[in-house]
Design an enzyme around this catalytic site. Sequence first.
Site, PDB file in Angstrom:
ATOM      1  N   ASN A  85       0.806  -1.216   0.000  1.00 24.17           N
ATOM      2  CA  ASN A  85       0.000   0.000   0.000  1.00 24.17           C
ATOM      3  C   ASN A  85       0.846   1.277   0.000  1.00 24.17           C
ATOM      4  O   ASN A  85       0.308   2.373   0.081  1.00 24.17           O
ATOM      5  CB  ASN A  85      -0.987   0.007   1.170  1.00 24.17           C
ATOM      6  N   CYS A  86       2.148   1.154  -0.140  1.00 23.58           N
ATOM      7  CA  CYS A  86       3.047   2.309  -0.221  1.00 23.58           C
ATOM      8  C   CYS A  86       2.910   2.960  -1.601  1.00 23.58           C
ATOM      9  O   CYS A  86       2.938   2.279  -2.628  1.00 23.58           O
ATOM     10  CB  CYS A  86       4.482   1.838   0.005  1.00 23.58           C
ATOM     11  N   ASP A  87       2.771   4.276  -1.637  1.00 22.42           N
ATOM     12  CA  ASP A  87       2.589   4.984  -2.905  1.00 22.42           C
ATOM     13  C   ASP A  87       3.783   4.810  -3.847  1.00 22.42           C
ATOM     14  O   ASP A  87       3.605   4.622  -5.052  1.00 22.42           O
ATOM     15  CB  ASP A  87       2.340   6.478  -2.668  1.00 22.42           C
TER      16      ASP A  87
END
Length: 112
Positions: free
Chosen positions: A9-11
């Site tokens: 879920n890290c951009d």
Amino acid sequence: MLVMYGIKNCDSVKKARTWLEARHIAYRFHDYRIDGLDAALLQRFVNALGLDALLNQRSTSWRQLDDAQKSDLTPDKAVQLMLAVPTLIKRPILDDGQQLIVGFNPDQYPTE
């Protein structure tokens, strides 16, 4: 085969994955939360990249640590913190078998 390490879920990880997939570049994704992170792998990262490149002291995770955890930071203490809180590691880390690349910079990524 390329291996990308990070958290799904890290951009920055999302951008890197999208970039690789748009170019049909095969890779395997290793999610620290699902696949784990062991001391040997982290030490390999530290040896290749150095602590300054790995430890994200600007992250939300770092800011959430108490002052005692952040003070008197030795290399061993930094490694133990990253093992306990993998979100302290800058992401993504791309491993092509020859070198490790930290972060997403399309100019450093393979083109095929």
